[in-house]
Design an enzyme around this catalytic site. Structure first.
Site, PDB file in Angstrom:
ATOM      1  N   CYS A   2       2.676 -16.895  51.577  1.00  0.00           N
ATOM      2  CA  CYS A   2       2.591 -17.818  52.702  1.00  0.00           C
ATOM      3  C   CYS A   2       3.810 -17.685  53.613  1.00  0.00           C
ATOM      4  CB  CYS A   2       2.439 -19.270  52.281  1.00  0.00           C
ATOM      5  SG  CYS A   2       0.911 -19.630  51.399  1.00  0.00           S
ATOM      6  N   GLY A  30       0.480 -13.905  54.856  1.00  0.00           N
ATOM      7  CA  GLY A  30      -0.779 -14.579  54.550  1.00  0.00           C
ATOM      8  C   GLY A  30      -1.778 -14.363  55.665  1.00  0.00           C
ATOM      9  N   ASN A 103       5.285 -23.306  51.297  1.00  0.00           N
ATOM     10  CA  ASN A 103       5.243 -21.981  50.682  1.00  0.00           C
ATOM     11  C   ASN A 103       5.687 -22.126  49.237  1.00  0.00           C
ATOM     12  OD1 ASN A 103       5.344 -19.247  50.045  1.00  0.00           O
ATOM     13  ND2 ASN A 103       7.314 -18.926  51.030  1.00  0.00           N
ATOM     14  N   GLY A 104       4.772 -21.893  48.299  1.00  0.00           N
ATOM     15  CA  GLY A 104       5.129 -22.028  46.899  1.00  0.00           C
ATOM     16  C   GLY A 104       3.953 -22.491  46.070  1.00  0.00           C
ATOM     17  N   CYS A 239      12.679 -15.222  44.329  1.00  0.00           N
ATOM     18  CA  CYS A 239      11.636 -14.306  43.886  1.00  0.00           C
ATOM     19  C   CYS A 239      12.021 -12.865  44.191  1.00  0.00           C
ATOM     20  CB  CYS A 239      10.315 -14.649  44.574  1.00  0.00           C
ATOM     21  SG  CYS A 239       8.987 -13.475  44.234  1.00  0.00           S
ATOM     22  N   TYR A 245       8.247  -6.321  47.815  1.00  0.00           N
ATOM     23  CA  TYR A 245       6.949  -6.206  48.486  1.00  0.00           C
ATOM     24  C   TYR A 245       6.720  -7.173  49.639  1.00  0.00           C
ATOM     25  CZ  TYR A 245       1.823  -6.495  48.987  1.00  0.00           C
ATOM     26  OH  TYR A 245       0.544  -6.533  49.478  1.00  0.00           O
ATOM     27  N   SER A 286       3.929  -0.698  52.424  1.00  0.00           N
ATOM     28  CA  SER A 286       4.972  -1.285  51.601  1.00  0.00           C
ATOM     29  C   SER A 286       5.727  -0.275  50.750  1.00  0.00           C
ATOM     30  CB  SER A 286       4.388  -2.381  50.709  1.00  0.00           C
ATOM     31  OG  SER A 286       3.283  -1.881  49.964  1.00  0.00           O
ATOM     32  N   ASP A 348       4.980   4.073  45.584  1.00  0.00           N
ATOM     33  CA  ASP A 348       4.475   2.753  45.961  1.00  0.00           C
ATOM     34  C   ASP A 348       5.448   1.699  45.467  1.00  0.00           C
ATOM     35  OD1 ASP A 348       2.836   0.897  47.116  1.00  0.00           O
ATOM     36  OD2 ASP A 348       1.102   1.276  45.837  1.00  0.00           O
ATOM     37  N   CYS A 385       2.538 -14.998  37.417  1.00  0.00           N
ATOM     38  CA  CYS A 385       3.428 -15.806  38.255  1.00  0.00           C
ATOM     39  C   CYS A 385       2.808 -17.188  38.446  1.00  0.00           C
ATOM     40  CB  CYS A 385       3.638 -15.137  39.613  1.00  0.00           C
ATOM     41  SG  CYS A 385       4.655 -16.132  40.731  1.00  0.00           S
ATOM     42  N   CYS A 438      14.417 -14.665  40.243  1.00  0.00           N
ATOM     43  CA  CYS A 438      13.297 -14.907  39.340  1.00  0.00           C
ATOM     44  C   CYS A 438      12.708 -13.553  38.982  1.00  0.00           C
ATOM     45  CB  CYS A 438      12.238 -15.797  39.997  1.00  0.00           C
ATOM     46  SG  CYS A 438      10.829 -16.093  38.889  1.00  0.00           S
ATOM     47  N   CYS A 441       7.907 -12.286  36.134  1.00  0.00           N
ATOM     48  CA  CYS A 441       6.750 -11.393  36.035  1.00  0.00           C
ATOM     49  C   CYS A 441       7.125 -10.053  35.417  1.00  0.00           C
ATOM     50  CB  CYS A 441       6.106 -11.192  37.402  1.00  0.00           C
ATOM     51  SG  CYS A 441       7.187 -10.424  38.635  1.00  0.00           S
TER      52      CYS A 441
END
Length: 459
Positions: A2, A30, A103-104, A239, A245, A286, A348, A385, A438, A441
């Protein structure tokens, strides 16, 4: 994911247009829905499904005239992809007119909703942002003070919640105490912008002021700006995927150039996992920056093997698997003359489910490539996540269920290698970063309590 925006500008007719262009600059965050809300004696808003350019028409800006405006582009995690869950959320209460763009993702969404429903609150959506809006209204009604309301929010919310808000004509930006999602402030000629990434400030010709610190609020009243500490935390946990990314390469987040971080990821990846090949290529867009770093470090030339259709969105952030698979075929096409008979290093940024990568490798090999060696500019994603990325279960994560060698075979690659976790952190450090991110993941250790998961408690 977002993208969120807040704009204060004294020209009430120009302010919503500035917010629109800022949202356009954050479209990569988004693509499911977009919305704007402004205050002019009352809050007016427009939101809809689709891209920013599809949601708004020129006539909408007359409706949205107001000096204080917030905006949102959505990629759904909690809440279905439908118009009811589009943001900003707007309520009118005894505390005033309130609008929230978020956002979250809240970990304790269900608990909070049950508590509010027991108090008689009525909900029209299944989005966690509506929970935040209802709570903000409740806490403002208690004493009407924005600072106290934010302090009370912090006492009950668990998860990630970076926000822009309107309380009548007061514009507020807030970043949760561990700073999961980015937020920064820019100065315009006669106003201010609060936004997810610095690229939106650049797009408006603004001057970057600074990042909003975790647990900090930025408040704009009548053209005057102030920063206010709301909450303290023993740790930061931005994050890591912002650098891998999510963010645009031209953005600077928490003082770190995203472009430099990704270039360093590619360089370290080349040192960790070299390969004999004719050239380095990227999965656009990306993977491009890391591929450039890989090529520079390895001494191999950089060449395009894939051309992206710029009018197809990111496949990872599309909500349905069938749409993701269809999108891959529309998203990229192979430059056949560049790949025939060649040994290619294909770089990638990450592999989530593996379906996109498998299809792309198949396309390149069907066009005559001799070998395709895949190099990934991040470690394997092994855990879900809970903080705002559409990676909800281990079952859908290919690296949670297969070894690296197995993944390579599933995708049809001649070899596969990931950047190590230590290499990732070294790349961020070389770009000017810290060590506190964080990494849940990638490590299965979470910076806030999540039921059923390992809590990495701060010392």
């Amino acid at each position: 994911m977002c993208g969120i925006v807040g704009v204060y500008y004294p020209d009430a007719e120009l302010a919503p247009r500035l917010a629109y262009y800022a949202l356009f600059s954050l479209q990569h965050r988004g693509q499911e829905s977009a919305g704007l809300a402004s205050y002019d004696n009352l809050i007016r808003y427009k939101k809809g499904m689709g891209l920013v350019t599809e949601v708004f028409s020129d006539e909408d800006f007359d409706l949205l005239a107001g000096r204080s405006v917030i905006g949102h582009v959505r990629y759904s995690t909690t809440g279905l992809s439908r118009i009811e869950n589009a943001q900003p959320f707007v309520v009118k209460s005894k505390a005033g007119f309130i609008a929230v763009a978020h956002n979250g993702n809240l970990v304790n969404y269900t608990l909070l909703r049950n508590q509010l429903e027991n108090e008689g609150r009525v909900f029209t959506t299944n989005s966690d942002t509506e929970i935040i809006t209802q709570l903000l209204s409740k806490f403002l009604l208690g004493n009407g003070d924005v600072i106290n309301a934010l302090e009370n929010l912090n006492s009950v919310l668990i998860g990630s919640y970076t926000m822009t808000m309107l309380v009548d004509d007061t514009l507020i930006g807030y970043r949760d105490p561990v700073g999961f999602k980015p937020l920064c402030v820019g100065e315009l000629d006669d106003g201010y912008i609060i936004c997810s990434e610095s690229c939106a400030i650049d797009a408006l010709g603004g001057k970057f002021v600074r990042d909003v610190e975790p647990g900090e609020a930025v408040i704009v009243r009548d053209g005057e700006i102030e920063f206010q500490r709301i909450a303290e935390s023993k740790r930061r946990a931005t994050c890591i995927f912002e650098y891998i990314y999510f963010a645009r390469p031209d953005s600077i987040i928490d003082g770190i150039s995203v472009y430099e971080a990704r270039t360093q990821m590619g360089k370290i990846l080349a040192r960790e996992s070299p390969v004999d090949a004719d050239y380095v290529s990227a999965v656009p867009d990306s993977g491009i920056t890391a591929a450039i770093g890989y090529a520079e470090e390895s001494g191999l030339p950089y060449m395009e093997s894939l051309i992206k259709n710029r009018y197809v969105g990111r496949t990872f952030i599309m909500p349905a698997q069938t749409l993701r698979e269809l999108s891959v075929r529309l998203k990229v096409n192979v430059v056949r003359g560049n790949v025939e008979g060649k040994k290619i290093v294909l770089v990638d940024d990450s592999i989530v489910r593996g379906t996109t990568s498998k299809r792309i490798i198949e396309m390149i090999k069907n066009s005559g490539a001799k070998e395709v060696h895949v190099r990934i500019g991040s470690p394997p994603i092994v855990a879900p996540c809970y903080f705002g990325i559409d990676m909800k279960t281990r079952e859908e994560l290919i690296a949670a269920n297969h070894t690296v060698e197995e993944i390579g075979k599933i995708m049809g690659a001649d070899s596969l290698a990931y950047l190590s976790l230590s290499g990732l952190l070294e790349a961020i450090k070389k770009a000017g970063g810290r060590k506190d991110y964080c990494l849940a993941c990638l490590t299965e250790r979470y910076p806030v309590p999540v039921p059923g998961e390992i809590y990495d408690s701060p010392s």
